[in-house]
Write a protein that holds these residues in place. Structure first.
Motif, PDB file in Angstrom:
ATOM      1  N   MET A 134      33.464  48.321  25.221  1.00  0.00           N
ATOM      2  CA  MET A 134      34.878  48.062  25.348  1.00  0.00           C
ATOM      3  C   MET A 134      35.220  47.433  26.709  1.00  0.00           C
ATOM      4  N   MET A 135      34.513  47.910  27.731  1.00  0.00           N
ATOM      5  CA  MET A 135      34.752  47.393  29.067  1.00  0.00           C
ATOM      6  C   MET A 135      34.308  45.932  29.161  1.00  0.00           C
ATOM      7  N   TRP A 136      33.195  45.560  28.498  1.00  0.00           N
ATOM      8  CA  TRP A 136      32.721  44.184  28.510  1.00  0.00           C
ATOM      9  C   TRP A 136      33.698  43.263  27.819  1.00  0.00           C
ATOM     10  N   LEU A 137      34.281  43.732  26.747  1.00  0.00           N
ATOM     11  CA  LEU A 137      35.268  42.926  26.031  1.00  0.00           C
ATOM     12  C   LEU A 137      36.498  42.678  26.891  1.00  0.00           C
ATOM     13  N   LEU A 138      36.939  43.683  27.594  1.00  0.00           N
ATOM     14  CA  LEU A 138      38.083  43.544  28.490  1.00  0.00           C
ATOM     15  C   LEU A 138      37.757  42.594  29.644  1.00  0.00           C
ATOM     16  N   LEU A 139      36.562  42.688  30.179  1.00  0.00           N
ATOM     17  CA  LEU A 139      36.140  41.802  31.257  1.00  0.00           C
ATOM     18  C   LEU A 139      36.044  40.360  30.764  1.00  0.00           C
ATOM     19  N   LEU A 140      35.465  40.162  29.585  1.00  0.00           N
ATOM     20  CA  LEU A 140      35.350  38.832  29.009  1.00  0.00           C
ATOM     21  C   LEU A 140      36.726  38.240  28.709  1.00  0.00           C
ATOM     22  N   LEU A 141      37.619  39.039  28.188  1.00  0.00           N
ATOM     23  CA  LEU A 141      38.982  38.583  27.903  1.00  0.00           C
ATOM     24  C   LEU A 141      39.730  38.227  29.182  1.00  0.00           C
ATOM     25  N   SER A 142      39.551  38.999  30.239  1.00  0.00           N
ATOM     26  CA  SER A 142      40.233  38.691  31.499  1.00  0.00           C
ATOM     27  C   SER A 142      39.664  37.416  32.131  1.00  0.00           C
ATOM     28  N   ILE A 143      38.357  37.196  32.047  1.00  0.00           N
ATOM     29  CA  ILE A 143      37.772  35.962  32.575  1.00  0.00           C
ATOM     30  C   ILE A 143      38.284  34.762  31.792  1.00  0.00           C
ATOM     31  N   PHE A 144      38.335  34.880  30.478  1.00  0.00           N
ATOM     32  CA  PHE A 144      38.876  33.800  29.651  1.00  0.00           C
ATOM     33  C   PHE A 144      40.335  33.519  29.992  1.00  0.00           C
ATOM     34  N   THR A 145      41.122  34.544  30.222  1.00  0.00           N
ATOM     35  CA  THR A 145      42.538  34.374  30.572  1.00  0.00           C
ATOM     36  C   THR A 145      42.681  33.692  31.930  1.00  0.00           C
ATOM     37  N   ILE A 146      41.849  34.057  32.870  1.00  0.00           N
ATOM     38  CA  ILE A 146      41.921  33.438  34.202  1.00  0.00           C
ATOM     39  C   ILE A 146      41.555  31.959  34.120  1.00  0.00           C
ATOM     40  N   ILE A 147      40.499  31.631  33.391  1.00  0.00           N
ATOM     41  CA  ILE A 147      40.082  30.234  33.262  1.00  0.00           C
ATOM     42  C   ILE A 147      41.137  29.426  32.525  1.00  0.00           C
ATOM     43  N   PHE A 148      41.688  29.970  31.462  1.00  0.00           N
ATOM     44  CA  PHE A 148      42.711  29.265  30.695  1.00  0.00           C
ATOM     45  C   PHE A 148      43.967  29.033  31.522  1.00  0.00           C
ATOM     46  N   SER A 149      44.408  30.036  32.270  1.00  0.00           N
ATOM     47  CA  SER A 149      45.610  29.862  33.096  1.00  0.00           C
ATOM     48  C   SER A 149      45.348  28.883  34.240  1.00  0.00           C
ATOM     49  N   TYR A 150      44.119  28.857  34.779  1.00  0.00           N
ATOM     50  CA  TYR A 150      43.798  27.881  35.813  1.00  0.00           C
ATOM     51  C   TYR A 150      43.882  26.466  35.254  1.00  0.00           C
ATOM     52  N   LEU A 151      43.304  26.241  34.080  1.00  0.00           N
ATOM     53  CA  LEU A 151      43.359  24.914  33.467  1.00  0.00           C
ATOM     54  C   LEU A 151      44.783  24.518  33.104  1.00  0.00           C
ATOM     55  N   LEU A 152      45.598  25.491  32.783  1.00  0.00           N
ATOM     56  CA  LEU A 152      46.977  25.214  32.391  1.00  0.00           C
ATOM     57  C   LEU A 152      47.861  24.894  33.597  1.00  0.00           C
ATOM     58  N   PHE A 153      47.663  25.601  34.703  1.00  0.00           N
ATOM     59  CA  PHE A 153      48.565  25.455  35.846  1.00  0.00           C
ATOM     60  C   PHE A 153      47.985  24.686  37.026  1.00  0.00           C
ATOM     61  N   ALA A 154      46.739  24.265  36.977  1.00  0.00           N
ATOM     62  CA  ALA A 154      46.156  23.473  38.062  1.00  0.00           C
ATOM     63  C   ALA A 154      46.711  22.054  37.993  1.00  0.00           C
ATOM     64  N   PRO A 155      47.096  21.490  39.114  1.00  0.00           N
ATOM     65  CA  PRO A 155      47.685  20.149  39.086  1.00  0.00           C
ATOM     66  C   PRO A 155      46.628  19.057  38.931  1.00  0.00           C
ATOM     67  N   PHE A 156      47.043  17.978  38.286  1.00  0.00           N
ATOM     68  CA  PHE A 156      46.225  16.777  38.286  1.00  0.00           C
ATOM     69  C   PHE A 156      47.048  15.654  38.887  1.00  0.00           C
ATOM     70  N   TYR A 157      46.352  14.720  39.526  1.00  0.00           N
ATOM     71  CA  TYR A 157      47.000  13.669  40.296  1.00  0.00           C
ATOM     72  C   TYR A 157      46.527  12.307  39.809  1.00  0.00           C
ATOM     73  N   LEU A 158      47.436  11.364  39.798  1.00  0.00           N
ATOM     74  CA  LEU A 158      47.119   9.958  39.581  1.00  0.00           C
ATOM     75  C   LEU A 158      47.462   9.245  40.877  1.00  0.00           C
ATOM     76  N   GLU A 159      46.447   8.631  41.497  1.00  0.00           N
ATOM     77  CA  GLU A 159      46.635   8.005  42.803  1.00  0.00           C
ATOM     78  C   GLU A 159      46.279   6.530  42.731  1.00  0.00           C
ATOM     79  N   ALA A 160      47.145   5.698  43.272  1.00  0.00           N
ATOM     80  CA  ALA A 160      46.893   4.262  43.400  1.00  0.00           C
ATOM     81  C   ALA A 160      47.238   3.881  44.831  1.00  0.00           C
ATOM     82  N   ASN A 161      46.241   3.355  45.549  1.00  0.00           N
ATOM     83  CA  ASN A 161      46.435   2.972  46.936  1.00  0.00           C
ATOM     84  C   ASN A 161      45.729   1.645  47.160  1.00  0.00           C
TER      85      ASN A 161
END
Length: 167
Positions: free
Chosen positions: A1-28
């Motif tokens: 049960m503890m492994w499932l909770l740990l796996l779910l929390s890691i998945f949630t952290i990775i998903f939220s990082y991909l969702l809220f991490a900024p991406f940039y388009l730069e032209a210079n």
């Protein structure tokens, strides 16, 4: 049960990082850079060297350099005819406008010369008005300088929010 909770929390952290991490388009134009960057993990950059274009891709330490103008051999494939579906996907102008408005312009400096005095004179008041309305720097010059410095930022969360909850 503890492994499932740990796996779910890691998945949630990775998903939220991909969702809220900024991406940039730069032209210079001063450093000849056209780059798409996803936070600090991934970068795709187009560079010009020796009269050819290179696409440099960096993803979490992995690097790849692709010559875009190199001749390639085409493999012949047998074509499989597919039926066209009659489903029409509806994408309204208001959704497109809300997605465009979700982008944040961090840096905008555009200084152009069209090498035609009449075009420059006609576009001078347009660029002046555009710079007054948008509070960004748009300039027309008459001395032959062309300079673009543009950095646009967004996140996947803002794009999804704008698509789902537009007027």
């Amino acid at each position: 049960m503890m492994w499932l909770l740990l796996l779910l929390s890691i998945f949630t952290i990775i998903f939220s990082y991909l969702l809220f991490a900024p991406f940039y388009l730069e032209a210079n134009s001063t450093v000849n850079r056209l780059r798409l960057r996803f936070h600090k993990i991934a970068t795709a950059e187009i560079q010009m060297a020796n009269r050819t274009l290179f696409l440099k891709i960096k993803v979490a330490g992995w690097k790849k350099k692709i010559d875009l103008l190199a001749p390639t051999t085409k493999k012949e494939k047998t074509e499989v005819k597919k039926r066209k579906t009659s489903k029409s996907k509806y994408f309204s102008f208001s959704k497109l406008k809300s997605i465009i408005n979700s982008f944040k312009i961090n840096t905008c400096y555009i200084n152009l010369d069209f090498e035609n005095v009449r075009w420059n004179a006609a576009l001078f008041p347009v660029f002046y008005g555009l710079s007054r309305v948008s509070k960004k720097q748009f300039h027309i010059n008459f001395v032959g300088q062309n300079q673009i410095n543009l950095q646009i930022e967004n996140t996947m969360a803002r794009i999804i929010w704008a698509y789902l909850f537009n007027k």
